[in-house]
Design an enzyme around this catalytic site. Structure first.
Site, short mmCIF file in Angstrom:
data_model
loop_
_atom_site.label_atom_id
_atom_site.label_comp_id
_atom_site.label_asym_id
_atom_site.label_seq_id
_atom_site.Cartn_x
_atom_site.Cartn_y
_atom_site.Cartn_z
N ARG A 152 2.79 -5.04 2.74
CA ARG A 152 3.19 -4.82 1.36
C ARG A 152 2.58 -5.91 0.49
O ARG A 152 2.67 -7.10 0.82
CB ARG A 152 4.72 -4.87 1.23
N CYS A 258 -1.69 2.54 -2.37
CA CYS A 258 -1.49 3.29 -1.13
C CYS A 258 -0.71 4.59 -1.29
O CYS A 258 -1.19 5.66 -0.90
CB CYS A 258 -0.78 2.41 -0.10
#
Length: 430
Positions: A152, A258
């Protein structure tokens, strides 16, 4: 497994984090990129990515000699025991993942790879890519594996070094075990699967998170219609261990580098095997609707029309803690505001004043944004915005409307400053 010689091709978020972290685990790593300017910056210890702890790892790796940077990929791979492909897989014209960078790289360096090398797909790639790469290599003496990343932005180093799981996929079990051995110093479950399963894991994870976020935003809309409070509803729901609290926060829509492309790629993959995946399609469509709901909500609070309205934006990156603007819902909302005739000025802690982002003028001082605006919209949950002097902001602002799309601001604090704070999914009396 003992120390290994690893080449990482690509120095973006995934590649640079992967290379620096593998070096910190004791391996010898060479990171390759075609961008000579970026390589020179990295050699000088300058990391262009805002990622906590990454710059320190880069400096440490170079100081120990375990981390190097080069533009000469053909030379670097000649000594590689493992070759990690960390290349962009952007959305193609048909919505599927564009594998041009991966395929062209494999084709170019395949003859330079030493016997016994393992090529590892680290980027998010469609199911079947390992088979595709194997065919492009045309090297029976070189194996292929999939090792999807779960990093992340804003916590990538922590996610790599303290992961909740490591997934390695290879159709030859011994190859999977070799790749898994690279992580032997990490205390995390290592799941060794076939290649197709490993390739699918990342898409399933991201699409599930996207679905959760779209669901929460829909619940927020429902709460407004029932005059309920979404924060209280989700606090109660999140205490159910079957659901959990993660990703239970409404916002202006989900984005980033993403989730949008992976959701579309998953839909495309599903189509190739005759599955329509209506749940995922609704997830994507609802995300588009959420951005439109934000603009409609602002227009209603502003009096119905945004034509000629001066609107100040607080935050441009897709989330706090990163300087990444790719796929930012803040920019998607801004585009809709411009289409309605609004004039925009913005402030973001990671975007330098004087910069123009998609036609938006950026300034360094949030008070300057207020001075030039009739209403404010908080789009990125930077903690700096919650800590602003809202009495001072109110004196500058040419109106009283503040739309907090992250439910980050304290309603009472803004109210005492004479401002009306509109949240997402909050009760009208709030």
């Amino acid at each position: 497994m003992s120390e290994q010689r690893i080449v990482v091709i690509g120095t973006g978020y995934v590649g640079l984090t992967t290379g620096a972290c593998l070096a910190s685990l004791g391996h010898w790593v060479v990171c390759v990129d075609i961008d000579a300017t970026k390589i020179d910056q990295l050699r000088a210890g300058r990391v262009p990515i805002l990622e906590p702890g990454l710059a320190d790892l880069v400096l440490e790796g170079q100081a120990t000699g375990r981390l190097e940077f080069t533009v000469d990929g053909d030379l670097a791979v000649t000594g590689a025991e493992f070759l990690f492909l960390c290349l962009p897989t952007p959305m193609g014209d048909d919505g599927g993942a564009d594998l041009h960078a991966t395929e062209s790289t494999v084709t170019r360096i395949r003859h330079a790879l030493p016997v016994g090398c393992v090529v590892v797909n680290k980027s998010t790639v469609p199911v079947g890519t390992s088979v595709r790469v194997t065919g492009l290599l045309d090297r029976p003496d070189v194996a292929v594996a999939s090792n999807p990343e779960f990093l992340r932005e804003g916590s990538a180093v922590t996610d790599f070094l303290r992961p909740d799981r490591i997934v390695v996929g290879a159709d030859v079990p011994e190859v999977g075990k070799r790749v898994a051995g690279l992580y032997s110093r990490l205390s995390a479950p290592i799941l060794v699967t076939d290649a197709a399963s490993a390739e699918l894991v990342k898409y399933v994870a991201n699409c599930f998170l996207a679905m959760k976020l779209s669901f929460v935003n829909a619940v927020a809309d429902l709460c407004e219609r029932f005059d309920a409070d979404v924060d209280q509803v989700l606090d109660a729901v999140g205490r159910d261990p079957r659901i959990g609290r993660a990703y239970l926060r409404p916002g202006p829509g989900w984005g980033g580098s993403c989730l949008p492309k992976d959701s579309e790629a998953m839909l495309r993959m599903a189509e190739t095997v005759g599955f329509s995946f209506p749940l995922l399609r609704a997830t994507v469509d609802m995300n588009v609707q959420q951005r439109e709901r934000v603009v409609t909500k602002l227009a209603a609070a502003f009096g119905g029309s945004l034509d000629g309205a001066r609107i100040g934006l607080l935050g441009l990156t897709f989330k706090a803690g990163t300087n990444d603007l790719r796929g930012s819902p803040a920019l998607a909302v801004a585009e809709l505001l411009v289409a309605r005739g609004a004039e925009l000025l913005a402030c973001d802690p990671t975007v330098a004043g004087g910069t123009e982002v998609d036609g938006i003028t950026v300034v360094d001082d949030p008070y300057q944004v207020a001075e030039s605006a009739e209403a404010l919209v908080l789009l990125t949950d930077w903690p700096q915005f919650r800590a602003l002097d809202w009495v001072r902001m109110a004196k500058f602002l040419g109106g009283t409307v503040v739309l907090d799309t992250r439910n980050q601001l304290d309603v009472e604090t803004l109210g005492s400053a004479g401002l009306v704070c509109h949240g997402i999914g909050r009760r009208s009396e709030s």
